[in-house]
Design an enzyme around this catalytic site. Structure first.
Site, short mmCIF file in Angstrom:
data_model
loop_
_atom_site.label_atom_id
_atom_site.label_comp_id
_atom_site.label_asym_id
_atom_site.label_seq_id
_atom_site.Cartn_x
_atom_site.Cartn_y
_atom_site.Cartn_z
N ASP A 1 0.82 -1.21 0.00
CA ASP A 1 0.00 0.00 0.00
C ASP A 1 0.85 1.27 0.00
OD1 ASP A 1 0.86 -0.42 2.61
OD2 ASP A 1 -1.11 -0.28 3.53
N LYS B 1 5.94 7.83 0.21
CA LYS B 1 6.19 9.00 1.09
C LYS B 1 7.71 9.14 1.21
CE LYS B 1 2.29 8.46 4.32
NZ LYS B 1 2.00 8.39 5.77
N ARG C 1 -10.74 1.50 6.10
CA ARG C 1 -10.21 0.80 4.92
C ARG C 1 -11.19 0.79 3.76
NH1 ARG C 1 -5.60 -2.06 6.26
NH2 ARG C 1 -5.60 -3.08 8.30
N ASP D 1 6.82 4.00 3.34
CA ASP D 1 7.01 5.13 4.24
C ASP D 1 8.48 5.12 4.70
OD1 ASP D 1 6.45 7.23 5.95
OD2 ASP D 1 5.38 6.04 7.43
P1 IMP Z 1 7.12 1.45 6.46
O1 IMP Z 1 7.59 0.13 6.92
O2 IMP Z 1 7.46 2.57 7.40
O3 IMP Z 1 7.46 1.78 5.03
O4 IMP Z 1 5.56 1.43 6.60
C1 IMP Z 1 4.74 1.04 5.64
C2 IMP Z 1 3.41 0.64 6.23
O5 IMP Z 1 2.97 1.61 7.20
C3 IMP Z 1 2.38 0.64 5.16
O6 IMP Z 1 2.31 -0.61 4.53
C4 IMP Z 1 1.13 1.00 5.91
O7 IMP Z 1 0.53 -0.17 6.43
C5 IMP Z 1 1.59 1.85 7.07
N1 IMP Z 1 1.38 3.28 6.77
C6 IMP Z 1 2.33 4.21 6.53
N2 IMP Z 1 1.78 5.41 6.28
C7 IMP Z 1 0.44 5.22 6.35
C8 IMP Z 1 -0.69 6.11 6.17
O8 IMP Z 1 -0.60 7.30 5.86
N3 IMP Z 1 -1.93 5.53 6.33
C9 IMP Z 1 -2.10 4.22 6.64
N4 IMP Z 1 -1.07 3.36 6.80
C10 IMP Z 1 0.18 3.86 6.68
MG MG Z 2 0.82 -2.25 5.42
#
Ligand code: IMP
Ligand code: MG
Length: 172
Positions: free
Chosen positions: A97, A128, A162, A100
């Site tokens: 999805d 992001k 969701r 981040d």
């Molecule tokens: P990462 O491991 O920090 O890249 O996080 C990624 C995961 O964090 C995504 O797969 C989402 O499940 C969650 N996430 C990050 N930002 C958002 C947001 O703005 N809304 C909802 N879920 C988010």
């Molecule tokens: Mg996720």
């Protein structure tokens, strides 16, 4: 009211996912294509994306949880892979999805490489870039946004929102 206005409408999502799907379907070399969607956030994106690929693909799922119940990542990524299917010897497309910090996508792709796929590509609905910590970028990104929290079209806050068809701003 924490649920904010629409940031990306369902019409914009549909148009972008169709273009992205076609592009990915053409870019991946001929051969078996296996799509692995991360649950639950990428579910909506994945079902729309695979139908836009224009080619046959098999489907698997991986559950990645890095979030507790807030808007900040806990840092640890837990993976459940009982439904990943058969990645060995196939071109893999990992669908997530959001990228981040990048920790989730890095953990998922690293663990899938251990299954000896032919290739691994990644597609995310939302990027992001402001918050990247892990050394990974997605191969395909639907939309690039600032460091804001969003919900809808699969994205949740504490398992809620969701099922909204559009992507909304959210501030808890
Ligand atoms: P990462 O491991 O920090 O890249 O996080 C990624 C995961 O964090 C995504 O797969 C989402 O499940 C969650 N996430 C990050 N930002 C958002 C947001 O703005 N809304 C909802 N879920 C988010
Ligand atoms: Mg996720």
């Amino acid at each position: 009211m924490p649920l904010g206005d629409i940031l990306i409408s369902q019409t914009e999502i549909r148009r972008r996912v169709e273009v992205l799907g076609r592009q990915i379907g053409e870019a991946i070399p001929p051969g078996d294509l296996h799509v692995i969607a991360t649950l639950k956030g990428a579910l909506f994106f994945a079902v729309d994306l695979v139908r836009a690929l224009g080619r046959e693909a098999t489907l698997g799922f991986i559950t990645a949880s890095s979030y507790g119940s807030g808007t900040e990542s806990s840092g640890k990524v837990l993976l459940h892979q009982e439904d990943i299917g058969e990645p060995a010897g196939r071109h893999l497309l990992v669908v997530d999805d959001i990228i981040d910090t990048g920790r989730t996508l890095l953990a998922v792709t690293e663990s899938l490489r251990a299954h000896r796929p032919l290739s691994v590509r990644t597609a995310v609905l939302i990027g992001k870039p402001a918050r990247r910590e892990a050394a990974i970028e997605a191969d395909y990104v639907g939309f690039t946004i600032d460091d804001i929290f969003v919900v809808g079209y699969g994205l949740d806050y504490d398992e809620k929102y969701r099922t909204l068809p559009d992507i909304h701003f959210f501030s808890p």
